[in-house]
Design a protein around this motif. Structure first.
Motif, short mmCIF file in Angstrom:
data_model
loop_
_atom_site.label_atom_id
_atom_site.label_comp_id
_atom_site.label_asym_id
_atom_site.label_seq_id
_atom_site.Cartn_x
_atom_site.Cartn_y
_atom_site.Cartn_z
N GLY A 166 19.52 -3.75 -42.12
CA GLY A 166 18.81 -4.79 -42.20
C GLY A 166 17.97 -5.46 -41.42
O GLY A 166 18.29 -5.11 -40.18
N VAL A 167 16.87 -6.23 -41.65
CA VAL A 167 15.79 -6.71 -40.70
C VAL A 167 16.48 -7.94 -40.17
O VAL A 167 16.82 -8.85 -40.80
N GLU A 168 16.48 -8.12 -38.64
CA GLU A 168 17.13 -8.92 -37.98
C GLU A 168 15.87 -10.02 -37.64
O GLU A 168 14.79 -9.63 -37.39
N PRO A 169 16.09 -11.52 -37.46
CA PRO A 169 14.93 -12.55 -37.09
C PRO A 169 14.56 -12.10 -35.87
O PRO A 169 15.74 -11.94 -35.23
N LEU A 170 13.51 -12.45 -35.43
CA LEU A 170 12.82 -12.21 -33.97
C LEU A 170 12.32 -13.56 -33.66
O LEU A 170 11.21 -13.81 -33.82
N ASP A 171 13.05 -14.70 -33.53
CA ASP A 171 12.43 -15.94 -33.04
C ASP A 171 11.79 -15.91 -31.66
O ASP A 171 12.22 -15.74 -30.61
N PRO A 172 10.34 -16.20 -31.80
CA PRO A 172 9.57 -16.12 -30.48
C PRO A 172 10.06 -17.27 -29.71
O PRO A 172 9.19 -17.31 -28.47
N PHE A 173 10.84 -18.03 -30.06
CA PHE A 173 11.26 -19.35 -29.23
C PHE A 173 12.67 -19.15 -29.24
O PHE A 173 13.46 -20.28 -28.67
N GLY A 174 13.40 -18.13 -29.21
CA GLY A 174 14.72 -17.84 -29.28
C GLY A 174 15.33 -17.82 -27.84
O GLY A 174 16.01 -16.58 -27.66
N TYR A 175 14.99 -18.41 -26.62
CA TYR A 175 15.37 -18.14 -25.50
C TYR A 175 16.69 -18.79 -25.12
O TYR A 175 17.20 -19.74 -25.84
N PRO A 176 17.71 -18.01 -24.39
CA PRO A 176 18.96 -18.95 -24.26
C PRO A 176 18.82 -20.16 -23.42
O PRO A 176 19.61 -21.05 -23.79
N THR A 177 18.10 -20.15 -22.36
CA THR A 177 17.89 -21.50 -21.50
C THR A 177 16.42 -21.41 -21.28
O THR A 177 15.71 -20.48 -21.16
N SER A 178 16.01 -22.75 -21.42
CA SER A 178 14.61 -22.99 -20.96
C SER A 178 14.12 -22.71 -19.51
O SER A 178 14.88 -22.75 -18.60
#
Length: 509
Positions: free
Chosen positions: A234-246
């Motif tokens: 399956g293709v997994e989402p790759l969120d360009p804003f998916g950082y753990p902490t800012s």
């Protein structure tokens, strides 16, 4: 002679001028990449209400034969199929639809394959199919009607994976990107590289859809004779804003841009944490290409990075990413979407409006950029790093290596990229440098030794090329080389020639 300017052009009738058949060639020559073309077809599946999409690579032993995209959307009857296969055919797009121009299915498919076949079934109609064969299309826009029995068999073949009571199948034959000779593991290497790259592309541009519980994309490889499935994931989402902490606790923050002809547009400004190793940050594109605006249209990412003439990309803004949801205005003259849905042309009106943009804390957009740059520089300082800027890496250096170099070193953006290529040289030389053209020439005589007998390619021997690139930085940043640098180059030359000859001797034993 016109005595005075006329604001309206008078006419004397009209005549119909239908396009020449060669228009199909022009339609398929819009610069689609393989991944972009497939994403365009998946958009159609999403518009059709699909929950599952299968991207199916079909092989016959070592030879790849077809690519098939299957969905469980609402399907099309005969009349709808005719509209879908008509160049510029309009289906009455919903305001939230991803399709726009009525050309994506045809232009995306025929840019990649010699023929495209579409078979579809609705809940109330039997399977029907059409086929565009490029050669017949050029002769007069003649579209083939698929035999009804074949259409039924094709739907039955994909019954339950994922077609249930309805769905659509798009089949590419004569795919231009497929290897012509699959022996020696070439097909396996192609599939590994291509499927991985495709998964990253779809994961990024469709990440908002893939993050939902009711939408999935599967990439599969299967042998048409044995039925053996070589891969299925399956293709997994790759969120360009998916950082753990800012990277900065003051962000993300929302800026409002007031554009006279559009109204208020939100800019969600983010600062990534420095030196992040997660795929969402570094899995796509060079570091300077990933900064900037991320435009979305109806939740579909249509541009991943870039400053749209607001400013030039620069290493120190590598942590700055801004999410922008485009206004619901298909006729907007401020934001114009490219046909491939891989970029946005922003009018000067948008760029000039950025100067006055503020968030609810009164910070300007310029202050946001300064904050992102500060986070980047402070991280470098804490690491005790004050690295000298380098000439950008260019052709001949593996893209993965180029990406790391651009992340680790500040780039001299005013310099032409440094190329590395093979050429016949005197055997007492391992390399030569051309300062004027920014080229490092490696001795073709030693290529086989470095590759261990493997076939060469544009980006081969990445280890040696990377070392040479780093060693030669001073030589390409000076107009004249001093005696110390010349002596070092002679030293490196002698040692590398000796090492290459030793490798050749080992191969001969």
């Amino acid at each position: 002679m016109v005595s005075e300017w006329q604001f309206e052009v008078p006419t004397a009738g009209s005549k119909r001028l239908p396009p020449d058949g060669r228009y199909m060639e022009a339609l398929s020559s819009q610069g689609y990449g393989f991944d972009v073309a497939i994403a365009d077809l998946v958009d159609n599946s999403i518009d059709a209400g699909a929950h599952d999409v299968l991207i199916h690579f079909l092989r016959d032993g070592d030879q790849l034969v077809s690519l098939v995209i299957v969905d469980d959307g609402k399907g099309m009857d005969d009349e709808e199929l005719d509209v879908a296969m008509t160049v510029g055919g309009r289906r009455g797009y919903d305001e939230k639809a991803l399709g726009m121009f009525g050309t994506g299915l045809k232009s995306a498919s025929l840019s990649q394959a010699e023929s495209v076949t579409v078979v579809s079934r609705t809940k109330r109609t039997r399977p029907a199919g059409r086929r565009w064969l490029m050669e017949r299309a050029k002769q007069g826009f003649e579209c083939d009607i698929v035999d009804p029995d074949f259409a039924q068999d094709f739907v039955d073949f994909y019954q339950g994976r994922p077609i249930a009571f309805q769905g659509t199948i798009v089949r590419w034959d004569g795919v231009k990107d497929f290897p012509t000779h699959g022996g020696g593991g070439q097909t396996d290497r192609y599939l590994h590289r291509t499927a991985n790259k495709l998964g990253l592309h779809l994961g990024l541009y469709l990440h908002r859809f893939l993050a939902r519980d009711d939408f999935h994309i599967t990439i599969s490889v299967q042998d048409v004779r044995t039925g053996m499935e070589y891969a299925n994931y399956g293709v997994e989402p790759l969120d360009p804003f998916g950082y753990p902490t800012s990277g900065d606790p003051a962000y993300p923050s929302t800026f409002k841009v007031d554009i006279p002809s559009v109204g208020a547009v939100r800019l969600d400004a983010h600062v990534w944490p420095p030196r992040s190793s997660v795929d969402e940050y570094k899995a796509f594109g060079a570091v300077v290409e990933r900064e900037g605006f991320y435009f979305y249209r109806n939740d579909r990412l249509v541009q991943a990075g870039g400053w749209n003439n607001f400013r030039q990309p620069e290493q120190h803004l590598a942590l700055a990413r801004v999410a922008v949801d485009l206004p619901d205005d298909p006729d907007s003259k401020v934001f114009r979407l490219t046909v491939k849905k891989e970029g946005v042309q922003a009018a000067p009106e948008f760029v000039s409006s950025l100067e006055a943009a503020e968030d609810d804390q009164g910070r300007t957009f310029a202050q946001y950029l300064a904050d992102a740059e500060r986070v980047y520089r402070e991280a470098r300082k804490r690491a005790g790093v004050a690295r000298k800027a380098a000439v950008p890496p260019g052709r001949g250096i593996d893209p993965q290596v180029r990406q790391v170099i651009e992340e680790e070193l500040p780039m001299l953006t005013h310099e032409d990229p440094l190329q590395v290529r093979w050429q016949k040289l005197s055997n007492d030389k391992f390399f030569e440098i051309d300062q004027d053209d920014h080229v490092i020439l490696l001795n073709q005589h030693y290529r086989a030794a470095l590759l261990g007998g493997r076939n060469g390619s544009l980006n081969d021997a990445p280890m040696v090329k990377s070392l040479i690139y780093l060693l030669m930085q001073d030589a390409f940043q000076r107009e004249r080389m001093g005696s110390r640098l010349k002596d070092n180059i002679e030293l490196w030359q002698s040692v590398l020639v000796a090492a290459a000859r030793a490798e050749l001797d080992r191969m001969a034993d």
